[in-house]
Design a protein around this motif. Structure first.
Motif, PDB file in Angstrom:
ATOM      1  N   SER A 242      64.231  49.307  53.605  1.00 44.51           N
ATOM      2  CA  SER A 242      64.859  50.361  53.072  1.00 44.51           C
ATOM      3  C   SER A 242      65.043  50.296  51.790  1.00 44.51           C
ATOM      4  O   SER A 242      64.300  50.604  51.148  1.00 44.51           O
ATOM      5  N   ARG A 243      65.893  49.397  51.551  1.00 44.71           N
ATOM      6  CA  ARG A 243      66.557  49.149  49.946  1.00 44.71           C
ATOM      7  C   ARG A 243      66.965  47.944  49.781  1.00 44.71           C
ATOM      8  O   ARG A 243      67.752  47.270  50.558  1.00 44.71           O
ATOM      9  N   GLY A 244      66.654  47.390  48.499  1.00 44.36           N
ATOM     10  CA  GLY A 244      66.961  46.087  47.924  1.00 44.36           C
ATOM     11  C   GLY A 244      68.504  46.172  47.802  1.00 44.36           C
ATOM     12  O   GLY A 244      68.992  47.237  47.362  1.00 44.36           O
ATOM     13  N   GLY A 245      69.296  45.158  47.745  1.00 50.02           N
ATOM     14  CA  GLY A 245      70.771  45.073  47.942  1.00 50.02           C
ATOM     15  C   GLY A 245      71.558  45.343  49.058  1.00 50.02           C
ATOM     16  O   GLY A 245      72.760  45.205  49.080  1.00 50.02           O
ATOM     17  N   LEU A 266      60.482  41.417  54.566  1.00 54.12           N
ATOM     18  CA  LEU A 266      61.238  42.314  53.398  1.00 54.12           C
ATOM     19  C   LEU A 266      60.115  42.863  52.650  1.00 54.12           C
ATOM     20  O   LEU A 266      58.947  42.301  52.372  1.00 54.12           O
ATOM     21  N   ASP A 267      60.144  44.080  52.513  1.00 55.80           N
ATOM     22  CA  ASP A 267      59.503  45.082  51.740  1.00 55.80           C
ATOM     23  C   ASP A 267      60.116  45.422  50.490  1.00 55.80           C
ATOM     24  O   ASP A 267      59.671  45.934  49.581  1.00 55.80           O
ATOM     25  N   VAL A 268      61.348  45.201  50.428  1.00 49.31           N
ATOM     26  CA  VAL A 268      62.406  45.361  49.182  1.00 49.31           C
ATOM     27  C   VAL A 268      63.195  44.421  48.827  1.00 49.31           C
ATOM     28  O   VAL A 268      63.626  43.565  49.729  1.00 49.31           O
ATOM     29  N   PRO A 273      61.282  44.771  39.656  1.00 47.33           N
ATOM     30  CA  PRO A 273      60.140  44.322  40.306  1.00 47.33           C
ATOM     31  C   PRO A 273      59.722  42.649  40.216  1.00 47.33           C
ATOM     32  O   PRO A 273      58.670  42.524  40.214  1.00 47.33           O
ATOM     33  N   THR A 274      60.844  41.668  39.915  1.00 44.77           N
ATOM     34  CA  THR A 274      60.986  40.698  39.859  1.00 44.77           C
ATOM     35  C   THR A 274      61.759  39.774  40.866  1.00 44.77           C
ATOM     36  O   THR A 274      62.722  39.466  40.444  1.00 44.77           O
ATOM     37  N   PRO A 275      61.398  39.774  42.292  1.00 44.61           N
ATOM     38  CA  PRO A 275      62.188  39.239  43.268  1.00 44.61           C
ATOM     39  C   PRO A 275      62.357  37.791  42.979  1.00 44.61           C
ATOM     40  O   PRO A 275      61.374  37.143  42.336  1.00 44.61           O
ATOM     41  N   ARG A 276      63.171  37.114  43.468  1.00 47.09           N
ATOM     42  CA  ARG A 276      63.743  35.877  43.163  1.00 47.09           C
ATOM     43  C   ARG A 276      62.517  34.832  43.790  1.00 47.09           C
ATOM     44  O   ARG A 276      61.925  34.958  44.907  1.00 47.09           O
ATOM     45  N   GLU A 277      62.300  33.746  43.289  1.00 48.70           N
ATOM     46  CA  GLU A 277      61.000  33.001  43.537  1.00 48.70           C
ATOM     47  C   GLU A 277      61.337  32.391  45.132  1.00 48.70           C
ATOM     48  O   GLU A 277      60.342  31.946  45.600  1.00 48.70           O
ATOM     49  N   ASP A 278      62.726  31.921  45.128  1.00 43.28           N
ATOM     50  CA  ASP A 278      62.971  31.499  46.550  1.00 43.28           C
ATOM     51  C   ASP A 278      62.514  32.445  47.674  1.00 43.28           C
ATOM     52  O   ASP A 278      62.484  31.746  48.820  1.00 43.28           O
ATOM     53  N   LEU A 279      62.927  33.347  47.381  1.00 41.05           N
ATOM     54  CA  LEU A 279      62.537  34.431  48.752  1.00 41.05           C
ATOM     55  C   LEU A 279      61.099  34.529  48.887  1.00 41.05           C
ATOM     56  O   LEU A 279      60.518  34.555  49.820  1.00 41.05           O
ATOM     57  N   LEU A 280      60.282  34.456  47.468  1.00 44.01           N
ATOM     58  CA  LEU A 280      58.747  34.692  47.658  1.00 44.01           C
ATOM     59  C   LEU A 280      58.225  33.543  48.130  1.00 44.01           C
ATOM     60  O   LEU A 280      57.145  33.715  48.963  1.00 44.01           O
ATOM     61  N   HIS A 290      57.115  46.430  48.467  1.00 41.27           N
ATOM     62  CA  HIS A 290      57.484  47.703  48.543  1.00 41.27           C
ATOM     63  C   HIS A 290      56.667  48.708  48.771  1.00 41.27           C
ATOM     64  O   HIS A 290      56.360  49.839  47.962  1.00 41.27           O
ATOM     65  N   ILE A 291      55.862  48.577  49.776  1.00 38.91           N
ATOM     66  CA  ILE A 291      54.544  49.687  50.112  1.00 38.91           C
ATOM     67  C   ILE A 291      55.072  50.221  51.507  1.00 38.91           C
ATOM     68  O   ILE A 291      53.964  50.953  52.112  1.00 38.91           O
TER      69      ILE A 291
END
Length: 319
Positions: A242-245, A266-268, A273-280, A290-291
């Motif tokens: 849905s939405r980040g945050g 997670l898509d959002v 456009p710079t997600p945190r590294e520990d999530l990635l 976000h596709i």
């Protein structure tokens, strides 16, 4: 002649519709910082999620008459301010629903069978540690018979529910507005069937669901945080297309690390456009950039719907 800047692009079918109606459509992307000057020669702008149309840009371009959003959420547009200035603001809430719903289940199937981690490790260790990886990923589960909690039961939430019901899942639906008692599933061959949906309160959803999928707009604060994760079943799966945050990312990582949350899709992200590294880099998270609406079919539907809205608006304004 009406000039339109499709700054984040528009499907060729939608562009052709606008041109056939007599509009000029430019699809060259103009950087955000150059828009205040460039937009002075346009009557309308269409965007997706990349371009921001904030108060400052609206004030800099008094010639603008319409802002179009190809998609659902409009948190990148100061909608009420634009309307207060006399601008029309339109979006395409229905066009992307099936595509987003299918992505939810791409993440769910990935999570329950560890595909996100397997696809990372098989190229590196598949040759030397095949049996070890086989054992590591041998405890998958099935979706059939499980409960999926859907937070936000608008168009996308309902499309997600239809897929879940088709798989034999029980749907727990939470929304601030009405939730239908049943949904109509359209099956192959023109067959339709009505399947019941259970409306629940928020607390029941987060305590009873085996999986949760979010389908809500951007909020002032996350709807899922540390307190909510503490009340969930151990081993739950969470998907956010849905939405980040809308999810507290610190709390999500803590819940993944503790085992309360088995996996997340997670898509959002909060910091697009710079997600945190520990999530990635987290081994329990399936990731997409976000596709949700990024299918050929959805983009054509979005282009057609957006073009129709723009054409109708300017025809009406000329009467």
């Amino acid at each position: 002649m009406i000039r339109i800047l499709a700054n984040d692009g528009i499907d060729p079918v939608g562009k052709h519709m606008l041109e056939q109606a007599g509009f000029t459509v430019d699809t060259e992307n103009i950087p955000q910082e150059q828009l205040p000057e460039a937009l002075k020669s346009y009557d309308a702008i269409t965007v997706r999620s990349a371009t921001k149309v904030r108060k400052e840009l609206i004030d800099a371009c008094p010639n603008l008459r319409l802002i179009g959003r190809g998609g659902v959420g409009m948190d990148n547009i100061d909608v009420e301010y634009a309307k207060s200035k006399g601008l029309a603001v339109v979006n395409t809430p229905a066009a992307s629903s099936p595509s987003v719903a299918e992505l939810v289940f791409a993440h769910l199937f990935t999570g329950i069978r560890f595909l996100h981690d397997s696809n990372r490790k098989m190229p590196v260790d598949g040759g030397a540690k095949f049996n070890a990886l086989k054992k590591a990923y041998a405890a998958g589960i099935e979706l059939k018979g499980k409960k999926i909690g859907i937070i936000g039961f608008g168009r996308i939430g309902r499309e997600t529910a239809k897929i879940a019901l088709g798989l034999g899942m029980e749907v727990l639906a939470y929304d601030l507005y009405d939730v239908p008692a049943q949904l109509e599933l359209a099956l192959a061959g023109g067959v339709t069937v009505n399947v019941p949906v259970k409306k629940v309160e928020f607390n029941e959803l987060i305590t009873e669901a085996d999986f949760i999928s979010l389908h809500i707009p951007f909020l002032d604060k996350p709807i899922l945080g540390a307190e909510e994760f503490r009340r969930m079943k151990t081993g739950i799966g969470i998907v956010n297309c849905s939405r980040g945050g809308t999810i507290d990312e610190d709390a999500l990582i803590a819940a993944l690390d503790s085992g309360v949350v088995a996996f997340a899709g997670l898509d959002v992200f909060e910091n697009e456009p710079t997600p945190r590294e520990d999530l990635l880099k987290h081994p329990k998270i399936s990731l997409t950039p976000h596709i949700g609406a990024a299918t050929n079919e959805a983009q054509e539907r979005i282009g057609v719907e957006l073009a129709s809205l723009i054409i109708d608006h300017f025809k009406e304004s000329e009467k």
